[in-house]
Design a protein around this motif. Sequence first.
Motif, PDB file in Angstrom:
ATOM      1  N   GLU A 127     -23.058 -31.901 -18.712  1.00  0.00           N
ATOM      2  CA  GLU A 127     -21.701 -31.527 -19.099  1.00  0.00           C
ATOM      3  C   GLU A 127     -20.892 -30.829 -18.007  1.00  0.00           C
ATOM      4  OE1 GLU A 127     -22.175 -29.101 -22.546  1.00  0.00           O
ATOM      5  OE2 GLU A 127     -23.007 -30.738 -23.787  1.00  0.00           O
ATOM      6  N   ASP A 128     -21.542 -30.235 -17.021  1.00  0.00           N
ATOM      7  CA  ASP A 128     -20.797 -29.418 -16.061  1.00  0.00           C
ATOM      8  C   ASP A 128     -20.255 -30.273 -14.912  1.00  0.00           C
ATOM      9  OD1 ASP A 128     -20.493 -26.264 -15.507  1.00  0.00           O
ATOM     10  OD2 ASP A 128     -20.584 -27.373 -13.619  1.00  0.00           O
ATOM     11  N   GLU A 129     -18.946 -30.444 -14.871  1.00  0.00           N
ATOM     12  CA  GLU A 129     -18.317 -31.296 -13.860  1.00  0.00           C
ATOM     13  C   GLU A 129     -18.391 -30.678 -12.474  1.00  0.00           C
ATOM     14  OE1 GLU A 129     -17.337 -34.334 -14.301  1.00  0.00           O
ATOM     15  OE2 GLU A 129     -17.936 -34.206 -16.412  1.00  0.00           O
ATOM     16  N   GLN A 130     -18.301 -29.360 -12.388  1.00  0.00           N
ATOM     17  CA  GLN A 130     -18.370 -28.714 -11.086  1.00  0.00           C
ATOM     18  C   GLN A 130     -19.728 -28.933 -10.445  1.00  0.00           C
ATOM     19  OE1 GLN A 130     -18.043 -24.394 -11.028  1.00  0.00           O
ATOM     20  NE2 GLN A 130     -16.791 -24.500  -9.176  1.00  0.00           N
ATOM     21  N   LEU A 131     -20.793 -28.837 -11.230  1.00  0.00           N
ATOM     22  CA  LEU A 131     -22.133 -29.093 -10.699  1.00  0.00           C
ATOM     23  C   LEU A 131     -22.242 -30.534 -10.205  1.00  0.00           C
ATOM     24  CD1 LEU A 131     -25.102 -28.339 -10.220  1.00  0.00           C
ATOM     25  CD2 LEU A 131     -25.561 -28.987 -12.594  1.00  0.00           C
TER      26      LEU A 131
END
Length: 754
Positions: A438-442
């Motif tokens: 779910e984490d786009e930054q990662l």
Amino acid sequence: MPTFNRRDFVPRAISCFQRQDYPNKELIIVDDGTDPVSDLIPSDKRIQYIRLPRRLSVGAKRNFACEQSAASLIAHWDDDDWHAPRRLSYQVDHLLSSRAAICGIKDLLFFDTRDGKAWQFNYPDGQRPWLSGNSLVYTREFWATHRFPEINIGEDGCFVWSASPDQITAVADPTFHVGIIHGKNVSPKHIGGAWWRPHPADDIQRMLGDDWSNFFENSRCSISMKKHEPVAPVTERPAISSLSPNASTAAVKPIRNIFACLVHESLDCVVDLVRNLRYLDPSSVVLLYNGSKDPRFLEKYQFAQHGVVVHSAPQPKEWGKLHDFALDCMRYALDNFTFDTMTIVDSDQLALRSGYSQYLTEYLARYPGVGMLGNSPARQLLPGAADPAKVAFSEFELWRPLLQRFPDGEKKFPYWTFWPSTVFTAAAARDLTRFFAEDEQLKQILARSSIWATEEVILPTITAMLGYEIGANPCSYDYVKYRCPYTPAQIETALNRDDIFWIHPVTRQYEDTLRKQVRERHSYYVKPPEKPIEELPSHSPLLLTQPILARMRLLEGWLEEDEADLLIAITARALADIPQSQAVVEVGSYCGRATVVLASTAQVVRPSAKIWSIDPHDGKLGTTGQIVTVAPSLEKLKRNLDNAGLADVVEVIQACAGDVHWEQLIALLLIDGLHDYLNVARDFYSFEPWLPVGGYVAFHDYADYYPGVMAFVDELTSAKSYRKISRVRSLVILQKKGFKDRSQETVNSNQSLF
């Protein structure tokens, strides 16, 4: 604290609250009794007393009390129980560190004021996760979307069961609370059940200390107190890295482990690894992941014969970029199994001794907040960092924006572990897979990162950032190295050390000297038969329960092993007693835990028999009034039957029982659908006319937590049309009456039925 006519109890409950060492607390008392207790309420601004104008159900009072509170955490404070001063601080700490929504006790201590006896209630493993209502602490956020049903008995159980398993956590230490049995409990305690066992009463007296006289000075209980050493004060929990793996611990629930094995070459050595793991740790699930470029690599051997699971959708992997392999295995395990730990096993790794799961069990019981076990529990520091971690340091600025989103995130970068035999807990696996998905930054950072050995750096670092402790693996790494050759003398030394469970690397050649040495030490991974073959009559079918139970263990569900043992026995008897019937009908299949037991038994006892698995597979569990929603299970059931080689034995019908047209005799009927009275009756009477005299019917979840099942079964037996012939835990067996008396015969899990 809901209360009703409990004048004798209220002062003690208030005293327990006032002595709590947790500072930021309030007590909300909701009273609808005919004898108001306002005169018992002390002048304490932390205590709010609310007198209701009319009587409400316990569930309604709990909701009302929650509505009056502005707190972020809510604890149940039953008015007739004892609470140790550390109760709130201990549970709040556990709830926050576990990142769950509800915490409480599943193994409870009780004292019976009627006869001075003490008891311990142990909720069995393998059942739907449950916590005792009088011990609950939960977030207000969770309650707001899962309010209590407005009933008097069972409202707390329904509340807990409205949560998903990952939102529920049981505390390890139950000694901060004692439930008091006094004959007028709202929920009566049936202490004769299989889940109760006697507990030393003087131990309860010692726990209560000075409170003993306050609680029981007016009762007729009198216990002769044995001399004990002074109770040691509660101390801070030690850091996981400081715990001794050889320290003795009390008996704890065995962990359910999964070996996640990345394999890609030398099929004969993959078979050797599988046999090694299954022989030395048979309780663990072996999950094979094909990381090669040949999608049919593992299809060349029937791994199912070893009780092994093959990942259904693997992707080719390259050295140095293996974090996706671990995440794929975590997702697969979370979707298909109930587990506690996942151990990473390389294809050139072997187990050296038995007892691995128990070793982990005893170690992890000392610190439940751990998320990963590796060889290096501390954060990496320059200049002595491992080479993969040094690359991570060079990318610090790339990672800084992500790190700053977490408390002390920059101080948790980076961690590192040598990959073989690394252990992840199920809780950490659940959070890791969700975060990576779910984490786009990662995702953006990973696309730019040059870190190699990503599994060794990125996974432990993210685990730490998510708030989990990184612990020291209790299994020695003395023989788990990088490209290190070993001699037979070294392996002999390792085989004789109690803390060495693994060797890595071992050459991927079946006739390699070290592989042969390990095989020879462990009898070529062949267990001696429990009973000599010549002692078995030549005409008897070889119905062995352990292979069936091994198949069942791989599947999600709530049928326990001793219940499955009884189900095997009654299936065999039913098929032998009712030769004119070829049908066994199961209503309520979920993922097929019981289905596999029924079909595996029929496959041996009467291969011509058919198991009819009937379930709407709509994701609805529980009772009509309190539905618990899960993912639809039809495809999972079919996949489980295929993996077990039982698809031809089972006819799967996706429907409600009442919608199935039936016209053949039934040897055994298993009722395990929705568990309210009306649904149990509907499911039973849809097929009962086809049960011949002498036929058998089994009901699962015949227990206090499903009163509808108990009521229906008890009505059947009291009407004398059916009689109860056996029960193990919550599985009860009835037989249709009107046949030759077999009352002297007993069906249980330890006797042959043919």
